[in-house]
Design an enzyme around this catalytic site. Structure first.
Site, PDB file in Angstrom:
ATOM      1  N   GLY A 281       0.453  -1.093  -0.064  1.00  0.00           N
ATOM      2  CA  GLY A 281      -0.181  -0.398   0.493  1.00  0.00           C
ATOM      3  C   GLY A 281       0.841   1.372  -0.500  1.00  0.00           C
ATOM      4  CG  HIS A 282       3.432   2.199   3.631  1.00  0.00           C
ATOM      5  ND1 HIS A 282       2.928   0.733   4.210  1.00  0.00           N
ATOM      6  CD2 HIS A 282       2.672   3.489   3.884  1.00  0.00           C
ATOM      7  CE1 HIS A 282       3.042   1.694   5.371  1.00  0.00           C
ATOM      8  NE2 HIS A 282       2.034   3.002   5.211  1.00  0.00           N
TER       9      HIS A 282
ATOM     10  CB  SER B  60      -3.356  -2.462   8.056  1.00  0.00           C
ATOM     11  OG  SER B  60      -2.714  -2.440   9.172  1.00  0.00           O
ATOM     12  CB  SER B  61       2.204  -1.157   9.467  1.00  0.00           C
ATOM     13  OG  SER B  61       2.358  -0.200   8.265  1.00  0.00           O
TER      14      SER B  61
END
Ligand code: PAF
Length: 287
Positions: free
Chosen positions: A36-37, A185-186
């Site tokens: 995502g990043h 998500s992390s």
């Protein structure tokens, strides 16, 4: 790629480039970077000449019972991803540099922060608003990118940039999902194998809400019930909230007659997941 730790050195680097007419893009993160990043970084690359990614696990946005100490910090992997994606600077300030002795100014947005995440995590959004304001003041970007996954955060950032005349274009990038639909998500790394399989139910419940809206249901409560119905079939998950809201104010909608965002937050064991879906209403014809 340069690694800068001092806020003063970061500002000096940016100021020098701004004087030369360079457009600086900025992706603020807390590290533990995932695909995502990576997408955010790639989207930023298309909009700017130079790109800064900050990696800072911001203590002021964690509550006392939350996961600040155990938040994942795979810094070598994060730097490698940034290097590979052509990031120019990784800005990695220390907590002491960001919040030195005597620090006292906090940024609060009482209305946007009142509901949903704000109700469950009371100081979270003033921590986010404060650090985003500080990071933007230090990095001095013309463009900053945020992920849609943290929908309430993105509304808050747009508002603070407007209220504080920050002269930054805020870009909100669509949520990046795993193959089964789970939002990246992390915190997904905390999920056990079993819970990882269950976790997608949150997305399925948002999709169920979107589906009833597309079929013409306009009662907000009925849409919420359709989402809850899906989640209740998965007893390992507890619902923090499921909401049917106006995407710009985040106020709940009784009557779904314009664009809508569906918000959801659940817990599986000790892991909290949030997700959202923007839904366009069935097409109307205008004469
Ligand atoms: O979305 C995040 O990762 C954080 O809330 C942010 C915007 C980097 C502020 O710490």
């Amino acid at each position: 790629m340069k690694i800068i730790r001092s806020p003063q050195a970061m500002t000096a680097w940016s100021e020098n480039l701004r004087r030369q007419g360079v457009t600086i893009g900025f992706v603020p993160t807390m590290g533990a970077l995932h695909d995502g990043h990576r997408e955010l970084i790639r989207a930023a690359r298309l909009r700017c000449d130079a790109l800064v990614v900050s990696i800072f696990v911001n203590p002021t946005q964690f509550g006392p019972q939350e996961d600040l100490a155990k938040y994942p910090r795979p810094i070598s992997r994060d730097r490698a991803l940034c290097r590979k994606e052509g990031v120019d600077v990784c800005f990695e300030p220390t907590a002491e540099a960001m919040y030195p002795n005597g620090f006292q100014t906090m940024v609060t947005l009482p209305t946007i922060a009142r509901r949903w995440e704000g109700e469950i995590r009371p100081h979270h959004f003033s921590g986010v608003a404060t650090v985003v304001t500080k990071l933007c003041g230090i990095v001095r970007p013309q463009v900053a990118l945020f992920g849609q996954k943290d929908f309430q955060q993105s509304v808050l950032v747009r508002q603070l940039v407007k209220d504080l005349n920050l002269s930054i274009e805020v870009v909100v990038h669509p949520t990046v999902r795993e193959a089964d639909g789970l939002a990246m998500s992390s915190r997904n790394v905390y999920l056990s194998q079993e819970d990882r399989k269950r976790a997608v139910t949150l997305y399925k419940s948002l999709r169920a809400g979107a589906e009833v809206i597309r079929r013409g249901v306009t009662d907000g409560k009925a849409v919420q019930s359709a989402m809850a119905y899906v989640l209740k079939k998965e007893p390992a998950m507890t619902i923090d909230y499921l909401a049917v809201c106006d995407p710009s104010t985040l106020e709940p909608l009784c009557d779904v007659t314009s664009r809508v965002v569906l918000l959801g937050a659940v817990r599986i064991g000790s892991v909290r997941l949030i997700d959202n879906l923007l839904v366009a209403l069935p097409r109307r014809s205008f004469k």
